[in-house]
Design a protein around this motif. Sequence first.
Motif, PDB file in Angstrom:
ATOM      1  N   LEU A   1      29.470  49.801  39.661  1.00  0.00           N
ATOM      2  CA  LEU A   1      28.298  49.245  38.988  1.00  0.00           C
ATOM      3  C   LEU A   1      28.483  49.078  37.484  1.00  0.00           C
ATOM      4  N   TYR A   2      29.645  49.469  36.953  1.00  0.00           N
ATOM      5  CA  TYR A   2      29.823  49.452  35.501  1.00  0.00           C
ATOM      6  C   TYR A   2      30.503  48.192  34.959  1.00  0.00           C
ATOM      7  N   HIS A   3      31.255  47.462  35.790  1.00  0.00           N
ATOM      8  CA  HIS A   3      31.888  46.201  35.399  1.00  0.00           C
ATOM      9  C   HIS A   3      32.657  46.335  34.078  1.00  0.00           C
ATOM     10  N   PRO A   4      33.758  47.061  34.098  1.00  0.00           N
ATOM     11  CA  PRO A   4      34.464  47.381  32.841  1.00  0.00           C
ATOM     12  C   PRO A   4      35.202  46.194  32.227  1.00  0.00           C
ATOM     13  N   HIS A   5      35.349  46.254  30.915  1.00  0.00           N
ATOM     14  CA  HIS A   5      36.263  45.364  30.201  1.00  0.00           C
ATOM     15  C   HIS A   5      37.650  46.013  30.123  1.00  0.00           C
TER      16      HIS A   5
ATOM     17  N   GLU B   1      40.291  49.459  45.043  1.00  0.00           N
ATOM     18  CA  GLU B   1      40.668  48.045  44.988  1.00  0.00           C
ATOM     19  C   GLU B   1      39.479  47.192  44.549  1.00  0.00           C
ATOM     20  N   ILE B   2      38.304  47.491  45.109  1.00  0.00           N
ATOM     21  CA  ILE B   2      37.084  46.786  44.706  1.00  0.00           C
ATOM     22  C   ILE B   2      36.825  47.007  43.218  1.00  0.00           C
ATOM     23  N   PHE B   3      37.034  48.239  42.748  1.00  0.00           N
ATOM     24  CA  PHE B   3      36.842  48.566  41.332  1.00  0.00           C
ATOM     25  C   PHE B   3      37.701  47.657  40.441  1.00  0.00           C
ATOM     26  N   THR B   4      38.959  47.463  40.817  1.00  0.00           N
ATOM     27  CA  THR B   4      39.828  46.602  40.000  1.00  0.00           C
ATOM     28  C   THR B   4      39.372  45.146  40.045  1.00  0.00           C
TER      29      THR B   4
ATOM     30  N   LEU C   1      36.394  44.216  39.962  1.00  0.00           N
ATOM     31  CA  LEU C   1      35.182  44.114  39.157  1.00  0.00           C
ATOM     32  C   LEU C   1      35.458  44.165  37.651  1.00  0.00           C
ATOM     33  N   ILE C   2      36.727  44.308  37.275  1.00  0.00           N
ATOM     34  CA  ILE C   2      37.076  44.252  35.847  1.00  0.00           C
ATOM     35  C   ILE C   2      36.755  42.856  35.312  1.00  0.00           C
ATOM     36  N   GLN C   3      36.164  42.798  34.134  1.00  0.00           N
ATOM     37  CA  GLN C   3      35.745  41.534  33.557  1.00  0.00           C
ATOM     38  C   GLN C   3      36.936  40.638  33.216  1.00  0.00           C
ATOM     39  N   LYS C   4      36.727  39.345  33.266  1.00  0.00           N
ATOM     40  CA  LYS C   4      37.772  38.379  32.923  1.00  0.00           C
ATOM     41  C   LYS C   4      38.307  38.652  31.526  1.00  0.00           C
ATOM     42  N   ASP C   5      39.630  38.545  31.375  1.00  0.00           N
ATOM     43  CA  ASP C   5      40.336  38.823  30.117  1.00  0.00           C
ATOM     44  C   ASP C   5      40.304  40.313  29.766  1.00  0.00           C
ATOM     45  N   GLY C   6      39.964  41.153  30.744  1.00  0.00           N
ATOM     46  CA  GLY C   6      39.988  42.595  30.529  1.00  0.00           C
ATOM     47  C   GLY C   6      41.364  43.169  30.792  1.00  0.00           C
ATOM     48  N   SER C   7      41.425  44.496  30.924  1.00  0.00           N
ATOM     49  CA  SER C   7      42.721  45.141  31.145  1.00  0.00           C
ATOM     50  C   SER C   7      42.574  46.323  32.091  1.00  0.00           C
ATOM     51  N   LEU C   8      43.641  46.614  32.820  1.00  0.00           N
ATOM     52  CA  LEU C   8      43.711  47.780  33.700  1.00  0.00           C
ATOM     53  C   LEU C   8      44.893  48.638  33.281  1.00  0.00           C
ATOM     54  N   ILE C   9      44.604  49.850  32.882  1.00  0.00           N
ATOM     55  CA  ILE C   9      45.609  50.847  32.527  1.00  0.00           C
ATOM     56  C   ILE C   9      45.737  51.794  33.715  1.00  0.00           C
ATOM     57  N   TYR C  10      46.965  52.053  34.174  1.00  0.00           N
ATOM     58  CA  TYR C  10      47.103  52.821  35.413  1.00  0.00           C
ATOM     59  C   TYR C  10      48.350  53.690  35.408  1.00  0.00           C
TER      60      TYR C  10
ATOM     61  N   THR D   1      49.999  50.144  45.691  1.00  0.00           N
ATOM     62  CA  THR D   1      49.639  49.363  46.881  1.00  0.00           C
ATOM     63  C   THR D   1      48.514  48.384  46.592  1.00  0.00           C
ATOM     64  N   ILE D   2      47.472  48.854  45.898  1.00  0.00           N
ATOM     65  CA  ILE D   2      46.331  47.962  45.648  1.00  0.00           C
ATOM     66  C   ILE D   2      46.626  46.944  44.550  1.00  0.00           C
ATOM     67  N   LEU D   3      47.764  47.138  43.840  1.00  0.00           N
ATOM     68  CA  LEU D   3      48.115  46.185  42.780  1.00  0.00           C
ATOM     69  C   LEU D   3      49.175  45.173  43.222  1.00  0.00           C
ATOM     70  N   LYS D   4      49.418  45.105  44.517  1.00  0.00           N
ATOM     71  CA  LYS D   4      50.425  44.142  44.994  1.00  0.00           C
ATOM     72  C   LYS D   4      50.017  42.711  44.693  1.00  0.00           C
ATOM     73  N   ASN D   5      48.714  42.449  44.774  1.00  0.00           N
ATOM     74  CA  ASN D   5      48.210  41.112  44.435  1.00  0.00           C
ATOM     75  C   ASN D   5      47.470  41.189  43.098  1.00  0.00           C
ATOM     76  N   LYS D   6      48.213  41.033  42.022  1.00  0.00           N
ATOM     77  CA  LYS D   6      47.626  41.181  40.692  1.00  0.00           C
ATOM     78  C   LYS D   6      46.843  39.940  40.283  1.00  0.00           C
ATOM     79  N   ARG D   7      45.774  40.179  39.563  1.00  0.00           N
ATOM     80  CA  ARG D   7      44.970  39.081  39.018  1.00  0.00           C
ATOM     81  C   ARG D   7      45.660  38.485  37.797  1.00  0.00           C
TER      82      ARG D   7
END
Length: 455
Positions: free
Chosen positions: A176-180, A206-209, A211-220, A229-235
Amino acid sequence: MRVHFIAIGGAAMHNLALALHKKGFHITGSDDEIFDPSKSRLEQYGLLPEKWGWFPDKITSDIDAIILGMHARIDNPELLKAKELGLKIYSYPEYIYEQTKDKTRVVIGGSHGKTTTTSMIMHVLKCNNIDFDYMVGAQIEGFDTMVKLSEDAKIAVFEGDEYLASPIDPRPKFHLYHPHIALLTGIAWDHINVFPTFDNYVEQFEIFTDLIQKDGSLIYFEKDEHIQTILKNKREDITYIPYNTHPFRVENNLSILKGKSEEYALEIFGEHNLQNLMGAYHICKSIGVSDLDFYSSIQNFSGAARRLQKLDENDTCSVFQDFAHSPSKLQATTQAVKKQYQNRKLIACMELHTFSSLKKEFLPHYKDTMCTADQAFVYFDPKTIAHKKLEPITKEQVAEAFGGDNLKVYTDSDLLISDLLAMNFTNTNVLLMSSGNFTGVDLKLLASKITKKKD
């Protein structure tokens, strides 16, 4: 703004109530029972309900928002009245988002390390006079509340819990937070009462990733196989930033960070914490904190409450408390203390307290998780099992599941404490791990008895 809390006494709920009160909102609330510290803190600000119970008359058409806590039931009389009047009803995370939807949102998710990583980020930002809103799942030194919401802050930092949002909203909170800017620390099966299969649990991340906002970033954390596994199909519209354990060495029971040109002695320790620190580093860097400012600030970070928290110590013994309850947390915490104090023995005590940990089918996941301890005690209360309406388990089943010849299982809390206090604590650390309190044990008093014991 008039906001009413149904089940205001929860740890998260009362902190949100205090945050909105400080923001100038008119706050009311109800609950059928409230315990300390929530009770005292609500009373201090004049927000403690006059009577316990649910009162539909409190629900009137001039209320701007109802916030529904997990403790309430779907047939709660106040909830039914709010629906009847057509009032706006929010879950806790929904309202957090509502208050920060125009800010840059940073969300830390993962099965373990969320609170510590969030706390590290908060500590560094505060040290560098960066204004920010926040929500974290533990009391942090230097912060009055676990939630802050303001008009002026441009950044909001949230701990992203995967548990359910409310009794009428089965979505995980962090959806529900929709992170940048998002961070994932790692994935290890938890909350099996809600996510009955591991695949279903992993799917939430996977759903959480997604929901990251467009032009955002994922640190992992790049060494977690389930994240991979859930990052096999990267945005293509977000940036991916992997991290690993920060380089460090241990000297005289201190962890020392190896920077580019300097070294920094830390108050925290453990490989898992050094992974959390590296994640926090990348978050802070994304916000604009320089390397020098980060390392200078993180040196005096002492940790979050109940996360490898030192309760007491003497020259040859330290007593730690930790929230560890899942297999991965239990193993990481036990190993951390043993590796940090290689010249000391380790007595590790763990309470099976959560729904998952007390479920017979889940017990085998604990295999060898406490094998690095010199002596391991596991405790569970049969009354807790009955309260959670689970199938009974036996001491023999628990012993077989954990394995190892260093283990003893208890169902009597008094006997556990008696046997513990009879031990020799010279050159020995004690680690107390639970999401509860070993059925009413004052852990700080216990720690004091351990460190003051004369052998």
